[in-house]
Scaffold this active site. Structure first.
Site, PDB file in Angstrom:
ATOM      1  N   GLU A   1       0.842  -1.188   0.000  1.00 21.08           N
ATOM      2  CA  GLU A   1       0.000   0.000   0.000  1.00 21.08           C
ATOM      3  C   GLU A   1       0.882   1.245   0.000  1.00 21.08           C
ATOM      4  O   GLU A   1       2.051   1.185   0.427  1.00 21.08           O
ATOM      5  CB  GLU A   1      -0.938   0.011   1.215  1.00 21.08           C
ATOM      6  CG  GLU A   1      -0.256   0.172   2.551  1.00 21.08           C
ATOM      7  CD  GLU A   1       0.411  -1.096   3.049  1.00 21.08           C
ATOM      8  OE1 GLU A   1       1.388  -0.987   3.824  1.00 21.08           O
ATOM      9  OE2 GLU A   1      -0.046  -2.188   2.663  1.00 21.08           O
ATOM     10  N   ASP A   2       0.348   2.355  -0.501  1.00 18.89           N
ATOM     11  CA  ASP A   2       1.090   3.613  -0.479  1.00 18.89           C
ATOM     12  C   ASP A   2       1.291   4.073   0.961  1.00 18.89           C
ATOM     13  O   ASP A   2       0.581   3.641   1.886  1.00 18.89           O
ATOM     14  CB  ASP A   2       0.342   4.690  -1.266  1.00 18.89           C
ATOM     15  CG  ASP A   2       0.321   4.400  -2.762  1.00 18.89           C
ATOM     16  OD1 ASP A   2       1.206   3.665  -3.224  1.00 18.89           O
ATOM     17  OD2 ASP A   2      -0.588   4.902  -3.451  1.00 18.89           O
ATOM     18  N   VAL A   3       2.234   4.977   1.147  1.00 21.18           N
ATOM     19  CA  VAL A   3       2.555   5.450   2.483  1.00 21.18           C
ATOM     20  C   VAL A   3       1.355   6.086   3.178  1.00 21.18           C
ATOM     21  O   VAL A   3       1.194   5.990   4.401  1.00 21.18           O
ATOM     22  CB  VAL A   3       3.747   6.444   2.414  1.00 21.18           C
ATOM     23  CG1 VAL A   3       3.381   7.669   1.595  1.00 21.18           C
ATOM     24  CG2 VAL A   3       4.221   6.850   3.806  1.00 21.18           C
TER      25      VAL A   3
ATOM     26  N   LYS B   1      -6.355   4.958  -6.944  1.00 27.31           N
ATOM     27  CA  LYS B   1      -6.335   6.426  -6.960  1.00 27.31           C
ATOM     28  C   LYS B   1      -6.546   6.945  -8.381  1.00 27.31           C
ATOM     29  O   LYS B   1      -7.315   7.892  -8.607  1.00 27.31           O
ATOM     30  CB  LYS B   1      -5.009   6.951  -6.404  1.00 27.31           C
ATOM     31  CG  LYS B   1      -4.816   6.698  -4.911  1.00 27.31           C
ATOM     32  CD  LYS B   1      -3.456   7.196  -4.459  1.00 27.31           C
ATOM     33  CE  LYS B   1      -3.260   7.000  -2.964  1.00 27.31           C
ATOM     34  NZ  LYS B   1      -1.924   7.432  -2.511  1.00 27.31           N
TER      35      LYS B   1
END
Length: 319
Positions: free
Chosen positions: A133-135, A277
């Site tokens: 997952e993204d930060v 996103k």
């Protein structure tokens, strides 16, 4: 009565056949090819006496002994698997290093591997997981499967009580992370995780915004969308480290719930590798169709959570 023309033709045919037989009689027989495996098997089955008759090989007696400079003993790697939940929107999965500079204090990998390395010393640790997952994205639900390889471990016999103790030490070390189902697995079991990479699905919850006041009907219409095939070019935000290509992905289903005139939540399930996103805002037309084209309005994503990674691995240790 046979004509002179037919008689002459028959004699010519006999002469050609005689010449062909003569050629075959003088020709050398074709060489029979022998493969490496056949040759190895033949030599292995040959008695020593027969081998000595065919091959004149004289081995000289060593005049000096050998010298051993060092002996290094290593053990096969130990593999520890589990699932992790990430509750922070400012925690990266692996150490974030750019031009030799570490950009964040810690990471999911470091929080998990530090207590593990103290309990099981090793030459090195290698962290891998079922996606990432993204930060700024939280990992909720049952968590994301991960596995850590401990290279040349100094301890190899770890009972489940030892794993429970390490798991508690990991969980008390950070409020941003929680580990469950920590256990020792075999190298063969890791293949199950790798083989499920392409077939797995994920569920997400996104909080979205639009400058246009969206109607209830427009949002409810999204719920009727099933198995939507989308094409995604490599997103601009990762183009510096990913190959430029166009990938087909599938949004299996989605449901939108209105929060107010300009905000709504979107719950969706996609197959592996979908850039959620970019599906929401369209990435300047690089993802098509997108939520922006479906609603015919500018849409942006404010927050994103992973609700589940649908891979049944590793085995659950809770009743």
């Amino acid at each position: 009565m046979q004509s002179i023309k037919d008689q002459t033709k028959e004699e010519a045919t006999k002469e050609e056949a005689t010449e062909e037989e003569a050629l075959h009689a003088n020709a050398e027989p074709p060489e029979e090819s022998v493969g490496v495996h056949e040759l190895r098997s033949f030599l292995k089955a040959m008695p020593d006496e027969r081998f000595s008759e065919l091959f004149d090989i004289k081995a000289s007696r060593p005049s000096t002994g050998c010298t051993i400079s060092s002996i290094k003993c290593v053990h096969d790697s130990l593999y520890v698997a589990g699932r992790y939940n990430k509750y922070s929107r400012s925690l990266c999965q692996t150490p974030w290093i750019i031009d030799g500079q570490k950009k964040m204090d810690t990471s999911v990998e470091e929080i998990i591997t530090q207590p593990l390395s103290l309990a099981i010393p090793s030459d090195d640790t290698k962290f891998s997981s079922s996606g990432r997952e993204d930060v700024d994205v939280r990992m909720l639900g049952a968590g994301r499967p991960f596995v850590i390889e401990l290279v040349n471990p100094r301890k190899i016999h770890m009972c489940q009580e030892d794993m429970v103790k390490i798991q508690k030490e990991i969980n008390v070390s950070s409020e941003d992370l929680r580990v469950t189902d920590l256990q020792v697995v075999t190298k063969l079991e890791i293949k199950v995780l790798k083989e499920g990479e392409e077939s797995k699905t994920k569920c997400y919850l996104a909080r979205c915004w639009s400058p246009l006041a969206l109607t209830d009907d427009a949002l409810q219409a999204l719920g009727g969308t099933k198995n939507l095939v989308i094409e995604q070019k490599t997103p601009i935000r990762v183009l510096h480290r990913r190959t430029l290509s166009t990938r087909k992905r599938v949004v299996l289903e989605m449901q939108a719930v209105k929060i107010d005139e300009h905000h709504f939540s979107l719950e969706l399930e996609t197959n592996a590798g979908t850039y959620v996103k970019e599906f929401v805002h369209g990435d300047f037309g690089r993802t098509c169709p997108s939520l922006r084209t479906l609603l015919e309005a500018d849409v942006d994503i404010l927050e994103l959570d992973v609700l589940s990674v649908n891979v049944d691995w590793p085995k659950s240790l809770t009743s």
